[in-house]
Design an enzyme around this catalytic site. Structure first.
Site, PDB file in Angstrom:
ATOM      1  N   ARG A 233       3.970   4.348   6.568  1.00 61.51           N
ATOM      2  CA  ARG A 233       3.077   4.380   5.420  1.00 61.51           C
ATOM      3  C   ARG A 233       3.029   2.972   4.827  1.00 61.51           C
ATOM      4  NH1 ARG A 233       1.270   8.313   7.179  1.00 61.51           N
ATOM      5  NH2 ARG A 233       1.064  10.401   6.244  1.00 61.51           N
ATOM      6  N   GLU A 262      -5.948   2.398   1.170  1.00 62.82           N
ATOM      7  CA  GLU A 262      -6.730   2.483   2.413  1.00 62.82           C
ATOM      8  C   GLU A 262      -8.154   2.947   2.132  1.00 62.82           C
ATOM      9  OE1 GLU A 262      -3.056   3.154   5.520  1.00 62.82           O
ATOM     10  OE2 GLU A 262      -4.114   4.931   4.791  1.00 62.82           O
ATOM     11  N   HIS A 284      -5.409   2.264  10.227  1.00 60.55           N
ATOM     12  CA  HIS A 284      -4.742   3.578  10.181  1.00 60.55           C
ATOM     13  C   HIS A 284      -5.283   4.498  11.283  1.00 60.55           C
ATOM     14  CE1 HIS A 284      -2.437   6.484   7.363  1.00 60.55           C
ATOM     15  NE2 HIS A 284      -2.356   6.892   8.621  1.00 60.55           N
TER      16      HIS A 284
END
Length: 309
Positions: A233, A262, A284
């Site tokens: 993370r 994000e 991601h």
């Protein structure tokens, strides 16, 4: 049962999201802003979300809600205490992306260690031709074999990375939690892992204990100036500390698939490192191979069907 997907756009548009058996009303939203959570879930028995946050303030206005089904492993976007108090079940999906994340980790690792980005650029932009030598050898090319890999977070993904790293001839150390004695002979003291690793893999969940685990304080313990790779993370890393460490030569490089925000905000210090030859940034996506996405939805569908039954 009414089921609502809050953020369809976090999943590949090529995925076919077959409706779980027992769902009589199926509503799909491409995205959901914080101020739309309650209205989008009005009358819903089942909320399906990847990254949309569902907190106590939302649950208080959703008396019919019975299940929050995550299309991810991490559950830090859900107030699980509030859900438990209201009898709302929270289900996540584990194990679907192990192979995908492990392979993405090695893509980042090999690209950073062997200088893929600057070497590709040198051919593409004419730098090699302008130089005239038959080959270029800057930056230095670093092999994996004989290197020590420290793994912080030894779950399914950490173990999959371990298996693959050993095939490359790497020595692997599993880090115990910071400040704790190793639980078994398989684990190594946290500070020792930092001091002895040439590469550090971050695979730990985000908790209050792991938030900004990689900071100026812990980077100072990294004696070998390692390459740090984050496939966990974003907030496990203090981005300003990483930026300053790379600028000061305290780290070989940094590769990440995750960010604190994000997509990352314009002022994210990591974005200022994008031109560094051993910095790699991906959006991601480590979890999202075709195989993993198919496995993910099968698990989500099965869990919803089991809940309804």
């Amino acid at each position: 049962m009414k089921a609502v997907i809050l953020d369809r756009n976090t999943l590949s548009s090529q995925m076919e999201l077959t409706v779980p058996e027992g769902v009589t009303q199926w509503v799909v939203y491409e995205s959901t802003r914080p101020d739309q959570v309650v209205s989008h879930l009005e009358g819903a028995d089942i909320a399906i979300t990847n990254k949309v946050k569902i907190g106590k303030e939302h649950m208080e206005q959703l008396p019919q809600l019975k299940l929050i089904q995550l299309t991810a492993t991490g559950t830090d976007n859900i107030d699980k205490v509030a859900a438990g108090e209201r009898g709302i079940e929270v289900k996540n999906v584990v194990g679907y992306s192990t192979e995908s994340v492990a392979e993405h980790f090695f893509m980042l690792l090999l690209a950073a260690m062997r200088g893929l980005k600057p070497y590709h650029t040198a051919v593409a932009d004419g730098s090699w031709q302008a130089d005239g030598r038959f080959c270029l050898t800057e930056p230095s090319i670093l092999d994996l074999h004989t290197r020590t890999l420290g793994i912080i977070g030894v779950g399914n993904i950490g173990k999959a990375i371990t298996e693959r790293a050993k095939a490359f001839g790497m020595r692997v150390l599993w880090a115990e939690r910071e400040g704790k004695a190793p639980r078994s002979a398989e684990y190594t003291d946290f500070d020792t892992v930092l001091a002895q690793s040439d590469v550090i893999s971050l695979n730990t969940p985000l908790t209050e204990e792991t938030r900004h685990l990689i900071s100026a304080r812990t980077i100072a313990k990294m004696k070998r100036k390692p390459l740090v790779i984050n496939v966990a993370r974003g907030a496990v890393v203090d981005p300003q500390a990483v930026y300053e460490a790379l600028e000061a030569g305290q780290l070989l490089g940094f590769a990440t698939d995750v960010f604190e925000s994000e997509p990352p905000v314009a002022g994210d210090p990591l974005l200022k490192l994008a031109a560094h030859p051993r910095v790699l940034l991906t959006p991601h996506v480590a979890w999202a191979s075709e195989y993993a996405l198919d496995k993910l939805w099968k698990k989500v569908k099965s869990q919803i069907e089991e809940f309804i039954k």
